[in-house]
Design a protein around this motif. Structure first.
Motif, PDB file in Angstrom:
ATOM      1  N   LYS A 160       0.765  -1.352  -0.127  1.00 59.43           N
ATOM      2  CA  LYS A 160       0.044  -0.025   0.032  1.00 59.43           C
ATOM      3  C   LYS A 160       0.923   1.246   0.056  1.00 59.43           C
ATOM      4  O   LYS A 160       0.458   2.181  -0.351  1.00 59.43           O
ATOM      5  N   HIS A 161       1.923   1.388   0.266  1.00 60.54           N
ATOM      6  CA  HIS A 161       2.999   2.581   0.811  1.00 60.54           C
ATOM      7  C   HIS A 161       3.781   2.890  -0.751  1.00 60.54           C
ATOM      8  O   HIS A 161       4.328   3.727  -0.825  1.00 60.54           O
ATOM      9  N   MET A 162       3.493   1.839  -1.568  1.00 58.26           N
ATOM     10  CA  MET A 162       4.347   2.001  -2.983  1.00 58.26           C
ATOM     11  C   MET A 162       3.688   2.883  -3.673  1.00 58.26           C
ATOM     12  O   MET A 162       2.320   2.871  -4.018  1.00 58.26           O
ATOM     13  N   ASP A 163       4.307   3.648  -4.434  1.00 54.33           N
ATOM     14  CA  ASP A 163       3.858   4.516  -5.378  1.00 54.33           C
ATOM     15  C   ASP A 163       3.194   4.125  -6.727  1.00 54.33           C
ATOM     16  O   ASP A 163       3.642   2.919  -7.019  1.00 54.33           O
ATOM     17  N   ALA A 164       1.922   4.519  -7.100  1.00 54.33           N
ATOM     18  CA  ALA A 164       1.389   3.889  -8.218  1.00 54.33           C
ATOM     19  C   ALA A 164       2.015   3.748  -9.522  1.00 54.33           C
ATOM     20  O   ALA A 164       2.134   2.616 -10.347  1.00 54.33           O
ATOM     21  N   SER A 165       2.895   4.800  -9.806  1.00 56.56           N
ATOM     22  CA  SER A 165       4.100   4.702 -10.981  1.00 56.56           C
ATOM     23  C   SER A 165       5.159   3.969 -10.783  1.00 56.56           C
ATOM     24  O   SER A 165       5.634   3.125 -12.092  1.00 56.56           O
ATOM     25  N   LEU A 166       5.442   3.513  -9.574  1.00 58.59           N
ATOM     26  CA  LEU A 166       6.511   2.519  -9.460  1.00 58.59           C
ATOM     27  C   LEU A 166       5.926   1.093  -9.458  1.00 58.59           C
ATOM     28  O   LEU A 166       6.529   0.281 -10.180  1.00 58.59           O
ATOM     29  N   LYS A 167       4.489   0.768  -9.157  1.00 56.42           N
ATOM     30  CA  LYS A 167       4.010  -0.258  -9.518  1.00 56.42           C
ATOM     31  C   LYS A 167       3.744  -0.539 -11.112  1.00 56.42           C
ATOM     32  O   LYS A 167       4.057  -1.594 -11.413  1.00 56.42           O
ATOM     33  N   THR A 168       3.302   0.403 -11.639  1.00 55.56           N
ATOM     34  CA  THR A 168       3.468   0.367 -13.049  1.00 55.56           C
ATOM     35  C   THR A 168       4.594  -0.070 -13.789  1.00 55.56           C
ATOM     36  O   THR A 168       4.756  -0.897 -14.517  1.00 55.56           O
ATOM     37  N   PHE A 169       5.725   0.644 -13.242  1.00 62.47           N
ATOM     38  CA  PHE A 169       7.202   0.387 -13.808  1.00 62.47           C
ATOM     39  C   PHE A 169       7.425  -1.201 -13.688  1.00 62.47           C
ATOM     40  O   PHE A 169       8.049  -1.743 -14.468  1.00 62.47           O
ATOM     41  N   PHE A 170       7.530  -1.580 -12.131  1.00 66.59           N
ATOM     42  CA  PHE A 170       7.792  -2.982 -11.971  1.00 66.59           C
ATOM     43  C   PHE A 170       6.908  -4.036 -12.802  1.00 66.59           C
ATOM     44  O   PHE A 170       7.398  -5.049 -13.276  1.00 66.59           O
ATOM     45  N   SER A 171       5.604  -3.744 -12.884  1.00 61.61           N
ATOM     46  CA  SER A 171       4.735  -4.707 -13.869  1.00 61.61           C
ATOM     47  C   SER A 171       5.393  -4.804 -14.966  1.00 61.61           C
ATOM     48  O   SER A 171       5.646  -5.771 -15.676  1.00 61.61           O
ATOM     49  N   SER A 172       5.634  -3.536 -15.828  1.00 68.27           N
ATOM     50  CA  SER A 172       6.022  -3.518 -17.215  1.00 68.27           C
ATOM     51  C   SER A 172       7.276  -4.278 -17.128  1.00 68.27           C
ATOM     52  O   SER A 172       7.615  -5.012 -18.057  1.00 68.27           O
TER      53      SER A 172
ATOM     54  N   TRP B  36       9.130 -12.105 -21.161  1.00 71.20           N
ATOM     55  CA  TRP B  36       8.890 -12.344 -22.761  1.00 71.20           C
ATOM     56  C   TRP B  36      10.326 -12.205 -23.455  1.00 71.20           C
ATOM     57  O   TRP B  36      10.427 -13.067 -24.331  1.00 71.20           O
ATOM     58  N   VAL B  37      11.328 -11.740 -22.675  1.00 69.42           N
ATOM     59  CA  VAL B  37      12.643 -11.994 -23.284  1.00 69.42           C
ATOM     60  C   VAL B  37      12.939 -13.534 -23.106  1.00 69.42           C
ATOM     61  O   VAL B  37      13.733 -14.305 -23.841  1.00 69.42           O
TER      62      VAL B  37
END
Length: 270
Positions: free
Chosen positions: A49-61, A68-69
Motif C-alpha cells: 500500500k505504501h508503494m507509489d502507483a507509478s512504481l507499481k506500473t514500472f515494476f509490472s512492465s 517475454w525476453v
C-alpha cells in the motif's frame, strides 16, 4: 504415422514444420504462463500500500518485458536458432543501450530509490540543492516542486539523490529562532520579559515546548538575545514574521532600547 513423418520432412529453409508447430505450442504455453505470473505479481504489488502507483506500473512492465525476453529465447531454441549467439547479441545491445541512455537510466534508478525510500511526499516543503519549494509530483525521471515565488522546477532524480535533502514537513512542529539586539543599558530581565510577551501575543505559538529567550552573545555596541518559539510546521512563516513585528512593539512597550552598531567619539580639550 507416415503422414506425420512427411510433415516433419517439410522445411522452410533450415526450419522444419515440426519445429514450427513445437514453437507455436511453446508460445501458447509461455503466453499463458506470463499472464498468470504477471497477475500473481500484480496482486503482490497491490498489497504494498505504501508503494507509489507509478512504481507499481514500472515494476509490472519490467517483469512482463523480462518474461517475454526469456520466452523469446526459449522459442528461438525450439526453432533451432543458436541461443548462445542470440543471448550474446542481446547482451551487446543491452550494454550499448545502457551507455547511450546512461543519464536517463541514472534518473530512472534514482526515481525508484526516491519512490521506495520516500525521503519526502507530495505536499512536503523541502530544500534540495539550494532550491526550496513544495513537492508537486514525484516521477520516475523528474521531481516537480513549486517555489514560494511561484516558479515550477523539474529536478532530475539523479541530482536529487546526490544532493542533501531537507524536509521541513517531516515533523509536525518546527522551531522559530529570532536574534535581536538590545542596549547594554537595558536590564536582562526586561529584555527577556519583552521577548516572551511578544511570543505570547501570537496564538499560533505553542505553549509547549515553552518559548525561550536568553543572551547569546555580547557585541561591541549591543547585547544579542536569541528568542526561540515552537509552532506547527505549516505556520512557520506566519509565526516568524509576526514574532519580528511583536518583538518591536513589545520592546517599545517595556522601554527596551533596540540597539545597533555605533561609534562613540570623545574629544579631549588641551
Amino acid at each position: 504415422m507416415e503422414f506425420l513423418n512427411s510433415l516433419s520432412d517439410i522445411k522452410l529453409g533450415s526450419i522444419s514444420l515440426s519445429s514450427i508447430l513445437s514453437a507455436v505450442l511453446i508460445y501458447i504455453v509461455c503466453y499463458i504462463a506470463i499472464k498468470l505470473l504477471c497477475k500473481a505479481f500484480g496482486k503482490i504489488l497491490d498489497r504494498a500500500k505504501h508503494m507509489d502507483a507509478s512504481l507499481k506500473t514500472f515494476f509490472s512492465s519490467a517483469i512482463r518485458a523480462l518474461l517475454w525476453v526469456v520466452a523469446i529465447i526459449i522459442i528461438a531454441g525450439s526453432l533451432g536458432i543458436p541461443v548462445t549467439s542470440l543471448v550474446a547479441v542481446l547482451s551487446v545491445a543491452g550494454v550499448a543501450l545502457s551507455l547511450a541512455l546512461q543519464g536517463l537510466l541514472s534518473n530512472l534508478f534514482s526515481g525508484i530509490t526516491i519512490l521506495t525510500t520516500r525521503p519526502f511526499n507530495v505536499g512536503d516543503f523541502v530544500e534540495i540543492g539550494g532550491e526550496s519549494g513544495t513537492v508537486k509530483s514525484v516521477g520516475l525521471f523528474y521531481t516537480c516542486f513549486d517555489t514560494p515565488d511561484n516558479r515550477v522546477i523539474y529536478a532530475p532524480n539523479g541530482d536529487i539523490t546526490s544532493s542533501k535533502i531537507i524536509n521541513y514537513s517531516a515533523e509536525p512542529i518546527r522551531r522559530v529562532t529570532v536574534s535581536v539586539t538590545a542596549s547594554y543599558d537595558s536590564a536582562t530581565e526586561d529584555v527577556r520579559r519583552a521577548a516572551l510577551n511578544a511570543a505570547a501575543k501570537d496564538d499560533k505559538v505553542l505553549r509547549e515546548p515553552a518559548p525561550f529567550a536568553a543572551i547569546s552573545s555580547f557585541g561591541s555596541s549591543s547585547i544579542e538575545y536569541t528568542v526561540r518559539v515552537w509552532c506547527k510546521s505549516e505556520d512557520y512563516w506566519d509565526v516568524l514574521f509576526a514574532l519580528n513585528e511583536n518583538i518591536r512593539e513589545s520592546f517599545a512597550e517595556c522601554g527596551v532600547e533596540m540597539s545597533y552598531d555605533h561609534l562613540n567619539v570623545h574629544l579631549d580639550k588641551d
